[in-house]
Design a protein around this motif. Structure first.
Motif, PDB file in Angstrom:
ATOM      1  N   VAL A 129       0.852  -1.190   0.000  1.00 35.43           N
ATOM      2  CA  VAL A 129       0.000   0.000   0.000  1.00 35.43           C
ATOM      3  C   VAL A 129       0.889   1.241   0.000  1.00 35.43           C
ATOM      4  O   VAL A 129       0.640   2.214  -0.721  1.00 35.43           O
ATOM      5  CB  VAL A 129      -0.936  -0.001   1.225  1.00 35.43           C
ATOM      6  N   LEU A 150      -2.235  -2.213  -6.937  1.00 37.21           N
ATOM      7  CA  LEU A 150      -2.948  -2.362  -5.669  1.00 37.21           C
ATOM      8  C   LEU A 150      -4.445  -2.552  -5.932  1.00 37.21           C
ATOM      9  O   LEU A 150      -4.978  -1.970  -6.870  1.00 37.21           O
ATOM     10  CB  LEU A 150      -2.715  -1.096  -4.840  1.00 37.21           C
ATOM     11  N   PHE A 151      -5.105  -3.337  -5.102  1.00 37.95           N
ATOM     12  CA  PHE A 151      -6.529  -3.633  -5.228  1.00 37.95           C
ATOM     13  C   PHE A 151      -6.835  -4.306  -6.561  1.00 37.95           C
ATOM     14  O   PHE A 151      -7.907  -4.138  -7.130  1.00 37.95           O
ATOM     15  CB  PHE A 151      -7.388  -2.378  -5.070  1.00 37.95           C
ATOM     16  N   GLY A 233      -8.818  -5.092  -1.645  1.00 35.11           N
ATOM     17  CA  GLY A 233      -9.929  -4.205  -1.967  1.00 35.11           C
ATOM     18  C   GLY A 233     -11.273  -4.906  -1.851  1.00 35.11           C
ATOM     19  O   GLY A 233     -12.314  -4.279  -1.935  1.00 35.11           O
ATOM     20  N   HIS A 234     -11.272  -6.226  -1.693  1.00 31.85           N
ATOM     21  CA  HIS A 234     -12.487  -7.003  -1.420  1.00 31.85           C
ATOM     22  C   HIS A 234     -13.592  -6.804  -2.446  1.00 31.85           C
ATOM     23  O   HIS A 234     -14.763  -6.740  -2.085  1.00 31.85           O
ATOM     24  CB  HIS A 234     -13.038  -6.679  -0.031  1.00 31.85           C
ATOM     25  N   VAL A 235     -13.262  -6.661  -3.703  1.00 34.69           N
ATOM     26  CA  VAL A 235     -14.304  -6.556  -4.715  1.00 34.69           C
ATOM     27  C   VAL A 235     -14.783  -7.968  -5.036  1.00 34.69           C
ATOM     28  O   VAL A 235     -14.016  -8.784  -5.541  1.00 34.69           O
ATOM     29  CB  VAL A 235     -13.783  -5.878  -5.992  1.00 34.69           C
ATOM     30  N   ARG A 236     -16.050  -8.231  -4.737  1.00 33.01           N
ATOM     31  CA  ARG A 236     -16.498  -9.616  -4.871  1.00 33.01           C
ATOM     32  C   ARG A 236     -16.569 -10.054  -6.329  1.00 33.01           C
ATOM     33  O   ARG A 236     -17.003  -9.325  -7.189  1.00 33.01           O
ATOM     34  CB  ARG A 236     -17.847  -9.826  -4.202  1.00 33.01           C
ATOM     35  N   TYR A 238     -14.062 -10.484  -8.086  1.00 30.92           N
ATOM     36  CA  TYR A 238     -12.902  -9.982  -8.822  1.00 30.92           C
ATOM     37  C   TYR A 238     -11.597 -10.103  -8.046  1.00 30.92           C
ATOM     38  O   TYR A 238     -10.633 -10.653  -8.534  1.00 30.92           O
ATOM     39  CB  TYR A 238     -13.126  -8.530  -9.251  1.00 30.92           C
TER      40      TYR A 238
ATOM     41  N   LEU B  31     -18.010   0.179  -9.782  1.00 34.01           N
ATOM     42  CA  LEU B  31     -17.614  -0.391  -8.496  1.00 34.01           C
ATOM     43  C   LEU B  31     -18.222   0.456  -7.387  1.00 34.01           C
ATOM     44  O   LEU B  31     -17.982   1.658  -7.306  1.00 34.01           O
ATOM     45  CB  LEU B  31     -16.090  -0.436  -8.358  1.00 34.01           C
ATOM     46  N   GLN B  65     -19.247  -5.045  -6.063  1.00 39.50           N
ATOM     47  CA  GLN B  65     -19.435  -4.581  -4.688  1.00 39.50           C
ATOM     48  C   GLN B  65     -18.201  -4.848  -3.842  1.00 39.50           C
ATOM     49  O   GLN B  65     -17.538  -5.867  -3.996  1.00 39.50           O
ATOM     50  CB  GLN B  65     -20.603  -5.334  -4.047  1.00 39.50           C
ATOM     51  N   SER B  66     -17.928  -3.939  -2.934  1.00 37.69           N
ATOM     52  CA  SER B  66     -16.918  -4.193  -1.916  1.00 37.69           C
ATOM     53  C   SER B  66     -17.479  -3.710  -0.584  1.00 37.69           C
ATOM     54  O   SER B  66     -18.049  -2.622  -0.512  1.00 37.69           O
ATOM     55  CB  SER B  66     -15.626  -3.452  -2.260  1.00 37.69           C
ATOM     56  N   ALA B  76      -9.265   2.585   1.717  1.00 40.71           N
ATOM     57  CA  ALA B  76      -8.933   1.866   0.489  1.00 40.71           C
ATOM     58  C   ALA B  76      -9.142   2.770  -0.729  1.00 40.71           C
ATOM     59  O   ALA B  76      -8.334   2.766  -1.659  1.00 40.71           O
ATOM     60  CB  ALA B  76      -9.770   0.599   0.371  1.00 40.71           C
ATOM     61  N   LEU B  81      -8.239   2.350  -4.454  1.00 38.42           N
ATOM     62  CA  LEU B  81      -9.294   1.433  -4.894  1.00 38.42           C
ATOM     63  C   LEU B  81     -10.257   2.263  -5.742  1.00 38.42           C
ATOM     64  O   LEU B  81     -10.846   3.230  -5.264  1.00 38.42           O
ATOM     65  CB  LEU B  81     -10.024   0.842  -3.687  1.00 38.42           C
TER      66      LEU B  81
END
Lengths: 288, 338
Positions: A129, A150-151, A233-236, A238, B31, B65-66, B76, B81
């Protein structure tokens, strides 16, 4: 332990029973070890599978076929497929250099290799980060050139490589040091080139050690949570790996699905254990 | 042999991941970076919006979604992000996206009606069935034998609302003042055995791990827990006074301009304000701001005296500085219980 051993010898002089512990102590030790194993390994493992199958076999497979789960599995496989070969190459090269050659800064190199072991995974993630974040060193430049690290997948791969860095090298260094360099020297004297020596002499000697290292490296690469969580980044669908997906499902009250996906990692652990045992056995055979 | 197989596995894994990426290029992607308890809301809303946008613009839209603690999510976005829209728990975290990264203008909250908050919520108590500890109001939470579950105000937006609601309650009591409010909140946090980083983590602690006597929760989160996990296990207690929580939304200008998604992103947020959007919010237990929809769901939401952050605390900037910044009141009062 030491004291009991000493007492034993005195007794042994009378009965001639050698150095064996009394039966009671032996059984006690075995029972403690088994209870410990059961409590901390078998019970949780069984719990994972019972929870996973709580809603039936159909629900179990539905949880694995769900698009977000599939994408998490794909991402995890991809991450392992990139980071494990890279760390394999690095590990073998590093171990070869350290165990077969002498050069200044050798012990410093060993310390460096160990670094990821001694750093908390969260810090390993935060390093990236700081490096690649929008507020970090390279972030603004990357963003201007539309390069995502990142992410995104590259960040996850980088963090995984960092965390699994020492596994292969750490496994091979003691093994190769124990084997010494006599065979290599003989090969050299007989006129083999460096590469020939490596592939014909060194590698056959360490192949089970390599496999062992790769298996451990792979298990960690697929199971890593902390560092990956920081950079994901927890993008579901992805940027979630299997461990992150498990956490999400759990937090959504989807306990059966969470444990179904978790059981994949548990299976991986079991396979790892078997291969590891075989490898260890072979290593012993070969170093004898 | 093994090496060849490895190569094949690697290549097929690469293809498997690259495949869908190439296929997606033909459609628009958004996003939405959101906070913890909105998972179910946006799952429903995204499906409805995709249909709406297809009808309106003839384009397929995929919304990614996040979710996580609001503070962590804002961090983030600040760190890169690339969220087209953020839908967070409180205005302060979105302010940070302006002040720390300059991705949105300072007046972002003036761009949509109702302080850019298409739905509101409040803080309620979730207790175990039958309310065995007889918890009725905030002052029951400071009794010595009560264990209170709330997330960490440093990372969770919901937790900050919890904290301020408790503070406001003490302040509004007879003879209430700042010193007494601080004393009250200190006592309350002495009863907190564990601080999770997000609202959903706390709910899991209370519901699944069975820790604590009362959970301070978003109203929608409490409803969800009751409905998902059984009406025979939990019940909701609405205190005499609570706080009006306004979870705001905004497009992230720098990102939508880069992605060329401003139009669809703005429409996405506006759709939250339409009767359809409001209906979905209400169904997911967010209090709708649309009068008609609100009237329809009046039975669901108990009437409660609500104070606002602007009236009692002078807005989020002030509240954050005084209570949650390093060395603020939260740092002064909270010592982890052993």
């Amino acid at each position: 332990m030491h004291v009991t051993g000493a007492l034993k010898i005195k007794k042994g002089q009378k009965g001639g029973g050698g150095l064996a512990e009394p039966a009671l102590v032996r059984w006690l030790l075995i029972a403690v070890a088994l209870a410990f194993l059961g409590l901390f390994l078998v019970v949780p493992l069984a719990a994972v599978f019972t929870q996973a199958l709580d809603k039936g076999v159909d629900a179990y497979f539905a949880a694995l076929r769900e698009p977000d789960a599939l994408s998490a599995i794909k991402l995890t496989l991809l991450t392992a497929a990139i980071s494990v070969p890279l760390n394999l190459i690095f590990g073998v090269v590093a171990a070869w250099a350290i165990s077969k050659f002498d050069f200044p800064g050798k012990s410093f190199l060993i310390t460096l290799i160990d670094l990821p072991f001694s750093v908390s995974p969260v810090i390993s993630g935060l390093i990236y980060v700081l490096l690649f974040g929008l507020q970090g060193w390279a972030g603004p430049w990357l963003s201007a050139h539309d390069i995502k690290i990142l992410f995104a997948v590259p960040g996850i791969v980088l963090a995984t490589i960092f965390v699994t860095f020492p596994f292969v090298a750490r496994e091979l260094i003691p093994l190769m040091e124990a084997q010494g360099k006599d065979e290599e020297e003989a090969a050299m004297v007989l006129g083999a080139s460096g590469l020939q020596t490596f592939f014909r002499v060194t590698f056959p000697n360490i192949r089970w050690g390599v496999l062992y290292g790769v298996i451990l490296c792979n298990a960690r690469a697929m199971g890593e949570f902390g560092a990956v969580s920081v950079v994901s980044g927890h993008v579901r669908g992805y940027t979630n790996t299997i461990p992150l997906h498990v956490e999400i499902l759990y937090n959504e009250y989807n306990y059966a699905a969470a444990f179904a996906v978790a059981s994949l990692l548990a299976l991986l652990a079991l396979v790892t254990l078997v291969v590891k045992t075989v490898a260890e056995w072979k290593i012993q055979e070969e170093t004898m | 042999m093994i090496r060849k197989q490895l190569l094949i596995i690697t290549l097929s894994a690469l293809l498997a991941v690259a495949g869908p990426v190439a296929a997606i290029a033909a459609q628009v992607e958004l996003l939405n970076v959101s906070y913890d308890p909105t998972r179910e809301l946006y799952q429903d809303f995204n499906a409805a919006f995709a249909k709406h946008w297809k009808k309106k613009a003839g384009e397929d839209v995929v919304i990614k979604q996040s979710h996580g603690g609001a503070g962590k999510q804002a961090r983030a976005v600040i760190d890169g992000l690339e969220a087209d829209v953020v839908t967070l728990a409180l205005a302060y975290d979105i302010d940070e996206i302006h002040s720390k990264a300059g991705l949105i203008p300072e007046n972002w909250q003036k761009r949509l009606p109702h302080n850019s908050s298409p739905y509101t919520s409040t803080i309620v108590f979730l207790v175990r069935k039958g309310n065995p500890k007889k918890i009725k109001d905030w002052n029951d939470l400071v009794k010595p034998d009560i264990k209170v579950i709330t997330p960490n105000p440093k990372t969770s937006g919901g937790a900050r609302w919890n904290y301020l609601a408790a503070w406001a309650y003490a302040l509004k009591q007879k003879g209430g003042n700042e010193a007494k409010a601080k004393e009250f909140v200190t006592k309350l946090f002495k009863n907190v055995p564990v601080l999770d980083s997000g609202a959903r983590g706390s709910t899991t602690t209370f519901v699944q791990r069975g820790l604590g006597d009362v959970l301070l929760a978003w109203e929608n989160e409490a409803f969800l827990a009751v409905n998902e996990l059984g009406k025979d296990k939990f019940e909701i207690v609405v205190p005499s006074l609570s706080i009006l929580a306004e979870p705001p939304v905004t497009v992230i200008d720098k990102v939508v301009d880069k992605h060329r998604t401003r139009k669809v992103a703005e429409e996405y947020l506006k759709y939250l304000y339409t009767p359809e959007g409001q209906e979905i919010a209400a169904k997911n237990y967010y209090r709708p701001i649309d009068k008609k929809v609100a009237a329809k769901y009046a039975k669901t939401f108990t009437k409660v005296k609500l104070i606002t952050i602007d009236d009692v605390f002078g807005g989020w900037q002030k509240a954050q500085k005084k209570h949650f910044a390093d060395g603020g009141t939260f740092d002064q009062i909270y010592t982890p219980s052993k």
